[in-house]
Structures are given as C-alpha cells and as structure tokens.
Design a protein around this motif. Sequence first.
Motif, PDB file in Angstrom:
ATOM      1  N   TYR A   1      11.958   3.836  10.412  1.00  0.00           N
ATOM      2  CA  TYR A   1      11.780   5.201   9.919  1.00  0.00           C
ATOM      3  C   TYR A   1      12.333   5.283   8.502  1.00  0.00           C
ATOM      4  CZ  TYR A   1      11.898  10.350  10.147  1.00  0.00           C
ATOM      5  OH  TYR A   1      11.695  11.695   9.939  1.00  0.00           O
ATOM      6  N   ALA A   2      11.693   6.070   7.646  1.00  0.00           N
ATOM      7  CA  ALA A   2      12.164   6.206   6.268  1.00  0.00           C
ATOM      8  C   ALA A   2      11.863   7.594   5.737  1.00  0.00           C
ATOM      9  CB  ALA A   2      11.515   5.154   5.365  1.00  0.00           C
ATOM     10  N   VAL A   3      12.698   8.033   4.813  1.00  0.00           N
ATOM     11  CA  VAL A   3      12.459   9.274   4.075  1.00  0.00           C
ATOM     12  C   VAL A   3      12.565   8.942   2.591  1.00  0.00           C
ATOM     13  CG1 VAL A   3      13.213  10.863   5.866  1.00  0.00           C
ATOM     14  CG2 VAL A   3      14.904   9.892   4.316  1.00  0.00           C
TER      15      VAL A   3
ATOM     16  N   ILE B   1       7.954  11.222   4.637  1.00  0.00           N
ATOM     17  CA  ILE B   1       8.442  10.509   5.818  1.00  0.00           C
ATOM     18  C   ILE B   1       7.511   9.340   6.134  1.00  0.00           C
ATOM     19  CG2 ILE B   1       8.712  10.690   8.334  1.00  0.00           C
ATOM     20  CD1 ILE B   1       9.594  13.586   7.907  1.00  0.00           C
ATOM     21  N   ASN B   2       8.096   8.256   6.569  1.00  0.00           N
ATOM     22  CA  ASN B   2       7.357   7.127   7.149  1.00  0.00           C
ATOM     23  C   ASN B   2       7.894   6.953   8.563  1.00  0.00           C
ATOM     24  OD1 ASN B   2       6.535   4.621   8.092  1.00  0.00           O
ATOM     25  ND2 ASN B   2       7.543   3.450   6.480  1.00  0.00           N
ATOM     26  N   ASP B   3       7.120   7.388   9.533  1.00  0.00           N
ATOM     27  CA  ASP B   3       7.549   7.357  10.932  1.00  0.00           C
ATOM     28  C   ASP B   3       6.844   6.210  11.653  1.00  0.00           C
ATOM     29  OD1 ASP B   3       8.499   7.858  13.434  1.00  0.00           O
ATOM     30  OD2 ASP B   3       7.659   9.867  13.629  1.00  0.00           O
ATOM     31  N   GLY B   4       7.326   4.990  11.423  1.00  0.00           N
ATOM     32  CA  GLY B   4       6.718   3.832  12.061  1.00  0.00           C
ATOM     33  C   GLY B   4       5.316   3.534  11.583  1.00  0.00           C
ATOM     34  N   GLU B   5       4.983   3.936  10.357  1.00  0.00           N
ATOM     35  CA  GLU B   5       3.618   3.778   9.851  1.00  0.00           C
ATOM     36  C   GLU B   5       3.370   2.422   9.199  1.00  0.00           C
ATOM     37  OE1 GLU B   5       2.547   7.432   7.581  1.00  0.00           O
ATOM     38  OE2 GLU B   5       4.370   8.195   8.546  1.00  0.00           O
TER      39      GLU B   5
ATOM     40  N   ALA C   1      10.150   6.726  -6.794  1.00  0.00           N
ATOM     41  CA  ALA C   1      10.763   7.434  -5.671  1.00  0.00           C
ATOM     42  C   ALA C   1      11.945   6.632  -5.155  1.00  0.00           C
ATOM     43  CB  ALA C   1       9.746   7.650  -4.553  1.00  0.00           C
ATOM     44  N   ILE C   2      12.829   7.331  -4.465  1.00  0.00           N
ATOM     45  CA  ILE C   2      13.970   6.702  -3.798  1.00  0.00           C
ATOM     46  C   ILE C   2      13.807   6.923  -2.308  1.00  0.00           C
ATOM     47  CG2 ILE C   2      16.470   6.778  -3.464  1.00  0.00           C
ATOM     48  CD1 ILE C   2      16.695   7.617  -6.391  1.00  0.00           C
ATOM     49  N   SER C   3      13.993   5.865  -1.527  1.00  0.00           N
ATOM     50  CA  SER C   3      13.830   5.985  -0.081  1.00  0.00           C
ATOM     51  C   SER C   3      15.056   5.466   0.655  1.00  0.00           C
ATOM     52  CB  SER C   3      12.587   5.223   0.396  1.00  0.00           C
ATOM     53  OG  SER C   3      12.799   3.826   0.329  1.00  0.00           O
ATOM     54  N   VAL C   4      15.259   6.008   1.843  1.00  0.00           N
ATOM     55  CA  VAL C   4      16.283   5.533   2.771  1.00  0.00           C
ATOM     56  C   VAL C   4      15.560   5.126   4.044  1.00  0.00           C
ATOM     57  CG1 VAL C   4      18.362   6.096   4.077  1.00  0.00           C
ATOM     58  CG2 VAL C   4      17.985   7.135   1.826  1.00  0.00           C
ATOM     59  N   SER C   5      15.792   3.902   4.512  1.00  0.00           N
ATOM     60  CA  SER C   5      15.104   3.438   5.716  1.00  0.00           C
ATOM     61  C   SER C   5      16.088   2.842   6.704  1.00  0.00           C
ATOM     62  CB  SER C   5      14.033   2.399   5.362  1.00  0.00           C
ATOM     63  OG  SER C   5      14.622   1.255   4.768  1.00  0.00           O
TER      64      SER C   5
ATOM     65  N   HIS D   1       0.842  -1.193   0.000  1.00  0.00           N
ATOM     66  CA  HIS D   1       0.000   0.000   0.000  1.00  0.00           C
ATOM     67  C   HIS D   1       0.878   1.245   0.000  1.00  0.00           C
ATOM     68  CE1 HIS D   1      -3.951  -1.847   0.514  1.00  0.00           C
ATOM     69  NE2 HIS D   1      -3.362  -2.738   1.296  1.00  0.00           N
ATOM     70  N   MET D   2       0.387   2.288  -0.627  1.00  0.00           N
ATOM     71  CA  MET D   2       1.186   3.490  -0.805  1.00  0.00           C
ATOM     72  C   MET D   2       1.138   4.423   0.395  1.00  0.00           C
ATOM     73  SD  MET D   2       0.376   4.379  -4.802  1.00  0.00           S
ATOM     74  CE  MET D   2       1.858   5.376  -4.971  1.00  0.00           C
ATOM     75  N   HIS D   3       0.029   4.452   1.117  1.00  0.00           N
ATOM     76  CA  HIS D   3      -0.186   5.511   2.101  1.00  0.00           C
ATOM     77  C   HIS D   3       0.666   5.387   3.347  1.00  0.00           C
ATOM     78  CE1 HIS D   3      -2.698   2.251   3.556  1.00  0.00           C
ATOM     79  NE2 HIS D   3      -2.831   2.864   4.710  1.00  0.00           N
ATOM     80  N   TYR D   4       1.266   4.203   3.588  1.00  0.00           N
ATOM     81  CA  TYR D   4       2.108   4.106   4.778  1.00  0.00           C
ATOM     82  C   TYR D   4       3.595   3.968   4.465  1.00  0.00           C
ATOM     83  CZ  TYR D   4       0.956  -0.981   4.322  1.00  0.00           C
ATOM     84  OH  TYR D   4       0.738  -2.261   3.888  1.00  0.00           O
ATOM     85  N   LEU D   5       3.976   4.078   3.204  1.00  0.00           N
ATOM     86  CA  LEU D   5       5.390   4.093   2.833  1.00  0.00           C
ATOM     87  C   LEU D   5       5.826   5.513   2.514  1.00  0.00           C
ATOM     88  CD1 LEU D   5       5.803   1.045   0.410  1.00  0.00           C
ATOM     89  CD2 LEU D   5       6.178   1.116   2.881  1.00  0.00           C
ATOM     90  N   ALA D   6       7.056   5.854   2.887  1.00  0.00           N
ATOM     91  CA  ALA D   6       7.588   7.165   2.507  1.00  0.00           C
ATOM     92  C   ALA D   6       7.618   7.294   0.993  1.00  0.00           C
ATOM     93  CB  ALA D   6       8.986   7.349   3.095  1.00  0.00           C
TER      94      ALA D   6
END
Length: 255
Positions: free
Chosen positions: A203-205, A193-197, A218-222, A137-142
């Motif tokens: 955590y991820a940005v 941001i994904n703050d424990g979602e 997108a590119i993310s760092v977690s 799902h998209m809504h809980y990932l950075a």
Amino acid sequence: MTEKSQNRNRVKSIGKAFDIVDIVADQNGARVSTIADDLEMAKSTVHLHLQTLEDEGLLRQEGKEYRLGLRFLDFGYRAREDQPISTVAHPEIEELAAETGETVWVVTEENGQCIYLDSATGDRALHTRGRIGRQSHMHYLAAGKAILAELPADRVDAIVDRHGLPAATDRTIDSRDALFETLERVRDRGYAINDGEEVDGVYAVAAPIVVDKTVLGAISVSGPEHRLKRDTVHSTVIEALLATANAVTLKAEQW
C-alpha cells in the motif's frame, strides 16, 4: 525494455545500440547470441555494436557476457543532480522515513513514465521493487497518479496512448474512464493511493510537488497493506506526507 517512440526521424543505428543496452540491463548481462536472437540481428552486426559500446565505456565484457559499464553511473548521477526535487527533498524524506518507519520515495515523470529519483528507509521498511533509476508505469503507482492528476487532460491521454494501462494485479486501473475518475479524486483530497495495484499486499500514498503550476514530481510512503491501512496509522502517515510535500515545495520554490 523501454517503450520506444514511433518518431519516423529516429536514427536506426542509435536505436539498435540502445536496444542492445536495454537487453543487457534487463538481463543483468547478455551474450552476443542472446542479443542477436532477441533483436533478430546477425551476430556479426551485434558484435560491432558491442565493440563500439565497450570502447565508449557504456558496456564491459566479462567472459562471454556483456554488462553495463560504470560510465552509466556518472550519467545517472548527473541526471539526478539536474532535478531540483532530488536536490532539495532528501533531508525531508529522511525525516519522513524516520517518523513513519516506512519506505519513502521521490519520483518524477519523464516520457510518460515514473522515474525513481531518491529514497529513504525507516526501521520497519518493506523491501519492494523500487530502486533509484527504475522506470515504471504511472497509472498503478501512488506517485504516478499524484503526478498525472496535475497534468492537463490531453497530456494524460497522450501518456495512455503511448504506454497503455497494463495490469500488474487484479486491482490495477485498466480503463481510461476509471483513470480520469481516480485522478479527479486525487485532486479533491490532495494525495493519491496505491492499494495493491502494482504489488499485492503493498500500500502507498503520495503527494505531488508543484511549483509555478509545474509538477516536479511526487513523494510517496509505502509499506505493508495490513499496517498502513489501519485508520490511525493511515491518517498519521497522510498528515506527515502532506507536511513533507509542503516543506519540499517551499524549498523547491527557492531553488
């Protein structure tokens, strides 16, 4: 199991075949009786589907269980190579992973869900649920929010209508209004941001890759929340992330 469209023109037999494939994939192998019970189908009908899928190289039989065939590996490789962001991003995410020490992902959107295309790991990388090819799902990932922020509002509404806003943790966005407010903040600052979602303590940005007004992904760092949320680390990681996203965007523009 993958969520299905309500399109009335779906060919039912093909849909059933892929329902079977989904069960085999989700359970890492399944028996005829298990598939028949899950889909409320006759065992004889399930067996015919399985034989056909095996003949096509999509499934293989090991004892009494059926497992995914390696033909899917070829399909997956070809599908990933068809994504410009996957082709151009890998050297850049390797550098970002080395610089941050964390896990870096390249993610795109298809049918309203995030698809993990590529990854690189640093020397402190945390093992998470992500794997190449995984849907989420998209809504809980950075990365998902970074992509959603670049889509038209009616497209975001359509994605929510189809997939909903299921909660993975008590921090997950669970209302449409909250999602749109979050996406506005993402657009303002240029990253999500994904703050424990999705997973507690992780955590991820993420930053979007947009070429000619089209969001490629997108590119993310977690990493662990206790490490990435420290002020100095947080600002350093975001600076490196945005620089990487810019470099990938420039390469993708020339693809």
